[in-house]
Scaffold this active site. Sequence first.
Site: not given
Length: 391
Positions: A182, A210, A241
């Site tokens: 990240s 991610h 996300k």
Amino acid sequence: MDLFKKCQDFTRIEDIKSINLYPYFHELESKQGPIVEMEGHKTIMIGSNNYLGLTSHPEVIDAGVEALKKYGSGCSGSRFLNGTLDLHVKLEKELAEFLHKKEVVTFSTGFQSNLGIISAIAGRNDYIVCDKENHASIYDACKLSYAKMLRYEHNNMEDLERQLQSIPQDKGILIVTDGVFSMSGEICNLPKIVELKHKYGARVMVDDAHGFGVIGEGGRGTGSYYNLEDEVDIIMGTFSKSLASLGGYMASSERVANYVRHNSRPFIFSASIPPANVACARKALEIIKREPERVKNLQDNGAYVRAGLEKRGIKYIPSETPIVAIYTYDDEKTFLACKMLFERGVYVNPVVSPAVPVGSSLIRTSYTATHTHEQLDEAMDKIKQVLDEIL
């Protein structure tokens, strides 16, 4: 000694505020997007994880609104008892199909997903082998599991093997790594991890918070990126996300999923994901499947930024993702850079010690599929100006 002495002695925040360099808790006054309204002025947002630009997509918003109207604001209980909606089950099936796994279990947050998975799977007689730069939730999960944790140097496969060699053969082993790290945007060395998995009889878990929506075929993540989906025993991910919502998940085999559902305390004893969040994640997933060009646009923007930074002579950590960490070295200069960029209309994130070693401070920038090249060039020009002034 007074329990609160540590609080009284914690003066770092006051020290930073006293020199007007405090970089945290800036207030957003608009939806997340390439340009946001922040504390009264327009700001180029290159510090969010809204990778595919879906948090403000009208279909995602409408899906959340409709779910709120139909199901209400919450579930009033855990999945284990009264808190399972048909929406939860549909999302789990759709995610499992997308990720080419048999089952998915959803959790109320991404952080809680790692807590719930690892603490259920690993116990006192097991070993967890962990990359030193893994997310904080993985470290907390290791503590909760009571397993013995061994750490290996970041992406250092020789050190990983040294740790594996030290484990007695009669112990269960879980290798845990971020797929995309990240802070740096680097991708784990999954092929070598899989090789060591077989050599030492371990299982592999990848935190793809991610990676999902960012790399791999259609955004399927790290396993897909390396064509090793079947070799990853557990995939963890988050909705906050690329999936434009809140929550998290585990993708695995049917047997592992069933075990976690009935043994994970964070899963059993937490209220389930609210209906609107589930509906938003489902709609985001639908759009990702329908519009794979979003993933390509994201990857292209990451490549555009890396080329642009090189052209401007700005040093960054090499990666193949839309997370680009730029060296600022000193903590105070990092805070100053963030402040100056914010005042010039660019938002970035500071990464300082102890998150990184002293002298290795960074500004973390991250990009979305919906940024234009004009916005990216403006942001990079301002980064260049600021760094030239302070470094």
